[in-house]
Enzyme design. Structure first.
Site, PDB file in Angstrom:
ATOM      1  CB  SER A 247       6.652  -5.583   3.220  1.00 58.79           C
ATOM      2  OG  SER A 247       6.246  -6.883   2.827  1.00 58.79           O
TER       3      SER A 247
ATOM      4  CG  ASP B  97       2.902  -8.357   4.282  1.00 58.35           C
ATOM      5  OD1 ASP B  97       1.940  -7.647   4.631  1.00 58.35           O
ATOM      6  OD2 ASP B  97       3.885  -7.906   3.657  1.00 58.35           O
TER       7      ASP B  97
ATOM      8  CG  MET C 277      -0.315 -13.310   3.344  1.00 62.23           C
ATOM      9  SD  MET C 277      -0.022 -13.157   1.573  1.00 62.23           S
ATOM     10  CE  MET C 277       0.748 -11.528   1.515  1.00 62.23           C
TER      11      MET C 277
ATOM     12  CG  HIS D 153      -0.935  -6.558   6.681  1.00 57.81           C
ATOM     13  ND1 HIS D 153      -0.715  -6.262   5.343  1.00 57.81           N
ATOM     14  CD2 HIS D 153      -2.276  -6.652   6.826  1.00 57.81           C
ATOM     15  CE1 HIS D 153      -1.878  -6.193   4.725  1.00 57.81           C
ATOM     16  NE2 HIS D 153      -2.834  -6.433   5.584  1.00 57.81           N
TER      17      HIS D 153
ATOM     18  N   GLY E   4      -2.238 -10.067  -0.844  1.00 61.29           N
ATOM     19  CA  GLY E   4      -1.884 -11.440  -1.207  1.00 61.29           C
ATOM     20  C   GLY E   4      -0.477 -11.576  -1.764  1.00 61.29           C
ATOM     21  CG  PHE E   5       0.298 -12.452  -4.660  1.00 63.61           C
ATOM     22  CD1 PHE E   5       0.947 -13.674  -4.503  1.00 63.61           C
ATOM     23  CD2 PHE E   5      -1.075 -12.451  -4.833  1.00 63.61           C
ATOM     24  CE1 PHE E   5       0.236 -14.865  -4.527  1.00 63.61           C
ATOM     25  CE2 PHE E   5      -1.801 -13.638  -4.857  1.00 63.61           C
ATOM     26  CZ  PHE E   5      -1.135 -14.854  -4.709  1.00 63.61           C
TER      27      PHE E   5
ATOM     28  N   GLY F  67       4.632  -6.843  -5.281  1.00 67.96           N
ATOM     29  CA  GLY F  67       4.896  -6.557  -6.692  1.00 67.96           C
ATOM     30  C   GLY F  67       3.680  -6.235  -7.541  1.00 67.96           C
TER      31      GLY F  67
ATOM     32  N   GLY G 143       1.053  -1.387  -0.591  1.00 63.84           N
ATOM     33  CA  GLY G 143       0.891  -2.027  -1.887  1.00 63.84           C
ATOM     34  C   GLY G 143       1.259  -1.105  -3.034  1.00 63.84           C
ATOM     35  N   GLY G 144       2.280  -1.495  -3.779  1.00 60.88           N
ATOM     36  CA  GLY G 144       2.658  -0.718  -4.960  1.00 60.88           C
ATOM     37  C   GLY G 144       3.235   0.654  -4.651  1.00 60.88           C
TER      38      GLY G 144
ATOM     39  CB  SER H  86       8.527  -5.278  -5.269  1.00 69.31           C
ATOM     40  OG  SER H  86       7.464  -4.362  -5.378  1.00 69.31           O
TER      41      SER H  86
END
Ligand code: DX5
Ligand code: ZN
Length: 225
Positions: free
Chosen positions: A7, A34, A36, A65, A141-142, A144, A175-176, A197
């Site tokens: 991503s 991503d 959004m 996504h 949304g974000f 990290g 995510g994460g 990240s």
């Protein structure tokens, strides 16, 4: 063996083209883009124009996504821009069944994403139409954000549903995801691990990717699509 989807959300957008080329050379299996809209999620990113630009720089598959309200409106443009797979959110439309069929009709693979607060059981009547379930392990949304631990149980439930129904959709976790939890997720049955990240953080992408491959017990080299 789980695939790594890169991503670019955490990358330097001022050099997006180079990042894509560098990532492909490093051996990422595919890209995860991503989109959004500032409504479905509290952040705005990019749309078809940028997807088209990425498409021109890589032959790797593009998973898009869509974190947008009314995803049915944008779906044709996202596929035309080069999405090989388009995942939208169950929470974003009253007609997920229709949209999964429509995406396949547009010639792309169809994915359905679920927020951490949505029971995976809510997907039951959609799974036979899905090529991918995108299990969110953070609130979208974000980049990290911290991985939500309950995802492991949700993943187990989804793997069980897939087995019980004899279905073949792939499961992606988003995510994460870091080398520290990648092995456990793969072991539970995640086919695709999305990483922003963990791949784009100032260190070379190849080095970061190697850490994921090592955690997965994978000697490396991008897998065929
Ligand atoms: C979050 C996006 C993710 C994000 C992952 O809303 O859907 O794909 O880029 O970022 P990391 O890997 O940093 O959690
Ligand atoms: Zn994502």
């Amino acid at each position: 063996m789980s695939r790594i989807a890169a991503s670019v959300l955490a990358a330097d957008f001022g050099r997006l083209g180079e990042v894509v080329v560098e990532s492909e050379a490093a051996g990422v299996d595919r890209f995860h883009l991503d989109v959004m809209d500032g409504h479905f999620v509290p952040n705005l990113t990019f749309g078809p124009v940028v997807i088209e630009a990425v498409r021109r720089r890589t032959d790797r598959p593009l998973d898009v996504h869509a974190m947008v309200r009314e995803p049915e409106r944008l779906a044709p443009d996202l596929v035309r821009a080069g999405a090989d797979l388009l995942a939208f959110h169950l929470e974003a439309t009253p007609h997920p069944h229709r949209l999964l069929e429509a995406i396949r009709g547009l010639g792309a693979k169809a994915g359905i994403a679920v927020n951490p607060g949505t029971p995976v059981e809510a997907l039951a009547d959609l799974l036979e139409l899905a090529d991918q379930v995108l299990l969110m392990s953070v609130n979208p949304g974000f980049a990290g954000q911290r991985f939500i631990e309950r995802t492991y149980r949700r993943l187990e439930t989804l793997v069980r549903m897939r087995r019980d129904e004899g279905l073949g959709f792939e499961i992606a976790v988003d995510g994460g995801v870091k080398p520290e939890n990648a092995g456990r997720l793969a072991g539970l049955g995640a086919d695709v691990l999305v990483a922003a990240s963990g791949l784009y953080n100032g260190r070379p992408v190849a080095e970061n990717l190697a850490a994921y491959r090592e955690a997965l017990g994978d000697p490396g080299g991008a897998l065929p699509r």
